[in-house]
Design an enzyme around this catalytic site. Structure first.
Site, PDB file in Angstrom:
ATOM      1  N   GLY A 116     -16.092   5.743  42.647  1.00  0.00           N
ATOM      2  CA  GLY A 116     -16.571   5.273  41.350  1.00  0.00           C
ATOM      3  C   GLY A 116     -15.501   4.590  40.527  1.00  0.00           C
ATOM      4  O   GLY A 116     -14.636   3.892  41.062  1.00  0.00           O
ATOM      5  N   ASN A 139     -14.830 -15.439  42.363  1.00  0.00           N
ATOM      6  CA  ASN A 139     -15.816 -14.386  42.647  1.00  0.00           C
ATOM      7  C   ASN A 139     -16.365 -13.816  41.335  1.00  0.00           C
ATOM      8  O   ASN A 139     -17.569 -13.605  41.187  1.00  0.00           O
ATOM      9  CB  ASN A 139     -15.173 -13.232  43.427  1.00  0.00           C
ATOM     10  CG  ASN A 139     -14.798 -13.609  44.853  1.00  0.00           C
ATOM     11  OD1 ASN A 139     -15.249 -14.613  45.380  1.00  0.00           O
ATOM     12  ND2 ASN A 139     -13.962 -12.792  45.478  1.00  0.00           N
ATOM     13  N   GLY A 159     -14.027  -5.185  44.112  1.00  0.00           N
ATOM     14  CA  GLY A 159     -13.313  -5.123  42.836  1.00  0.00           C
ATOM     15  C   GLY A 159     -13.693  -6.273  41.912  1.00  0.00           C
ATOM     16  O   GLY A 159     -13.882  -6.084  40.699  1.00  0.00           O
ATOM     17  N   ASP A 160     -13.830  -7.463  42.481  1.00  0.00           N
ATOM     18  CA  ASP A 160     -14.211  -8.628  41.658  1.00  0.00           C
ATOM     19  C   ASP A 160     -15.639  -8.458  41.146  1.00  0.00           C
ATOM     20  O   ASP A 160     -15.949  -8.792  39.999  1.00  0.00           O
ATOM     21  CB  ASP A 160     -14.114  -9.917  42.479  1.00  0.00           C
ATOM     22  CG  ASP A 160     -12.730 -10.105  43.068  1.00  0.00           C
ATOM     23  OD1 ASP A 160     -11.757  -9.653  42.436  1.00  0.00           O
ATOM     24  OD2 ASP A 160     -12.629 -10.688  44.149  1.00  0.00           O
ATOM     25  N   ASN A 198      -5.021  -6.708  40.525  1.00  0.00           N
ATOM     26  CA  ASN A 198      -5.182  -7.325  41.847  1.00  0.00           C
ATOM     27  C   ASN A 198      -3.846  -7.593  42.558  1.00  0.00           C
ATOM     28  O   ASN A 198      -3.527  -8.737  42.888  1.00  0.00           O
ATOM     29  CB  ASN A 198      -5.933  -8.665  41.698  1.00  0.00           C
ATOM     30  CG  ASN A 198      -7.399  -8.554  42.079  1.00  0.00           C
ATOM     31  OD1 ASN A 198      -7.816  -7.562  42.669  1.00  0.00           O
ATOM     32  ND2 ASN A 198      -8.172  -9.561  41.733  1.00  0.00           N
ATOM     33  N   GLY A 253     -14.113  -7.851  47.987  1.00  0.00           N
ATOM     34  CA  GLY A 253     -14.821  -8.437  46.850  1.00  0.00           C
ATOM     35  C   GLY A 253     -15.445  -7.395  45.944  1.00  0.00           C
ATOM     36  O   GLY A 253     -15.945  -7.733  44.864  1.00  0.00           O
ATOM     37  N   TYR A 304      -3.356 -18.844  54.489  1.00  0.00           N
ATOM     38  CA  TYR A 304      -2.720 -20.125  54.829  1.00  0.00           C
ATOM     39  C   TYR A 304      -2.759 -20.933  53.533  1.00  0.00           C
ATOM     40  O   TYR A 304      -3.625 -21.809  53.361  1.00  0.00           O
ATOM     41  CB  TYR A 304      -3.477 -20.810  55.982  1.00  0.00           C
ATOM     42  CG  TYR A 304      -3.440 -19.963  57.225  1.00  0.00           C
ATOM     43  CD1 TYR A 304      -2.426 -20.132  58.162  1.00  0.00           C
ATOM     44  CD2 TYR A 304      -4.367 -18.944  57.419  1.00  0.00           C
ATOM     45  CE1 TYR A 304      -2.361 -19.305  59.286  1.00  0.00           C
ATOM     46  CE2 TYR A 304      -4.303 -18.121  58.536  1.00  0.00           C
ATOM     47  CZ  TYR A 304      -3.297 -18.304  59.464  1.00  0.00           C
ATOM     48  OH  TYR A 304      -3.228 -17.484  60.562  1.00  0.00           O
TER      49      TYR A 304
END
Ligand code: ATP
Ligand code: KDG
Length: 314
Positions: free
Chosen positions: A229, A36, A255-256, A164, A253, A103
């Site tokens: 923020g 990402n 955060g990425d 993460n 996503g 999985y």
């Protein structure tokens, strides 16, 4: 010339719009925190290489083909004939509450090995980006991350770590043992307040924890605060940015996306205030669009969110 190297596991991703037990339609895409970030950076015009293993299967081809189509270098992707590409299910209960199922046990990606890195690392870079997900996947991926970080340090590249923490992969105590020392080898540590407490348990608040990491040699401790923020702690003090107000469609996503924006501005030589700002713009693009990375902006699109809501561009 490659500017950024990142490594990890990317999976085929199935997304539903409601409880999965009810059946219905699923969309198929690709997910993986590091890929990402790679896509986010590539869309902004940076040269990025993603290293990982995929199975000799259609989901593996989906991962490689998607990254290639997004302009990410995939010369370091290995195909493991003996194991499948991992799978992730995103079950949207409501817009900002999503259940994840993995999985990925014994997947091709979990067999990543330090030897897989040699070719791409030898080509050089300016920045290595790793996350705390990869070391949770098994001894091979863990060794690969540690080897990549030591190589980057020896070459004088900037090292960024997004903590993460994924509690489905390992408990906080196990993560702390590996990610605490790893954070101290990074130049930029990106974390939520809970993740900051995993890599630095000592201290009564974020400020104290960030200070400990700065004392240990980290240059920038970036704390992501969701809709509130983000903040950066560095030698000159603390700076904060508000999030960009957008309608929320899918928060996974964010955060990425934030990391991609922050690191893009860092690579451009921008000050920390602009790194935070670009991070929050990308985070807002991510939450306002479906999928982990599909809605991320190109460089020309960066100013779009400052237009009036409801604008039609004609
Ligand atoms: N509701 C929101 N509206 C606008 N911007 C948001 C929102 N949520 C997150 N962001 C932006 O994205 C950044 C990262 O979000 P967040 O803190 O939720 O990361 P995260 O928990 O790592 O996300 P994930 O693990 O789901 O990718 C925030 O700092 C903010 O700039
Ligand atoms: O959770 C993981 O391991 C992933 O890499 C999948 C997603 O893309 C990720 O949760 C978003 O950061």
């Amino acid at each position: 010339m490659i500017e950024v190297i990142t490594l990890g596991e990317s999976m085929a991703a199935l997304r539903g719009q409601g409880p999965m037990r009810l059946g219905g339609e699923l969309s198929l895409s690709v997910a993986g925190a590091e890929s990402n970030v790679a896509i986010g950076l590539a869309r902004l015009g940076h040269q990025v290489s993603w290293i990982g293993r995929v199975g000799a299967d259609q989901p593996g081809e989906l991962v490689t083909r998607t990254l290639r189509a997004e302009g990410v270098d995939v010369s370091g992707v290995a195909v493991d004939a003996d194991r499948p590409t991992g799978l992730i299910l995103f079950e949207k209960r409501v817009a900002d509450l999503i259940r994840v199922r993995y999985y990925r046990t014994d997947s091709a990606g979990s067999r990543l090995h330090p030897d897989d890195l040699a070719g791409v690392l030898a080509g050089g870079a300016r920045l290595l980006h790793v996350t705390g997900i990869t070391p949770a996947l098994g001894p091979g991926p863990r060794a690969a991350v540690l080897a990549a970080v030591e190589h980057a340090k020896a070459q004088g590249w900037t090292v960024s770590l997004d903590v993460n923490h994924r509690s489905l992969l390992w408990p906080a105590e196990a993560a702390a043992e590996v990610l605490g020392p790893l954070a101290r080898r990074a130049d930029v540590v990106i974390a939520s307040p809970e993740e900051l407490a995993i890599v630095e348990p000592e201290g009564y608040d974020d400020l104290a924890r960030a200070d400990h990491l700065l004392t240990a040699g980290v240059a920038e401790v970036v704390v992501k605060l969701g809709a509130d923020g983000a903040r950066v702690h560095h030698a000159a003090g603390v700076e904060q940015v508000e999030s960009v107000r957008v309608p929320v469609l899918d928060t996974v996503g964010a955060g990425d996306a934030f990391s991609a924006g922050y690191l893009s501005a860092l690579l451009d030589g921008e000050p920390t205030s602009e790194r935070l700002r670009r991070g929050s713009v990308l985070g807002a693009f991510a939450v306002a669009s479906h999928g982990d990375w599909e809605g991320l902006p190109t460089r020309e699109e960066l100013p779009l969110l400052s237009l009036e809501p409801g604008t039609t561009l004609r």
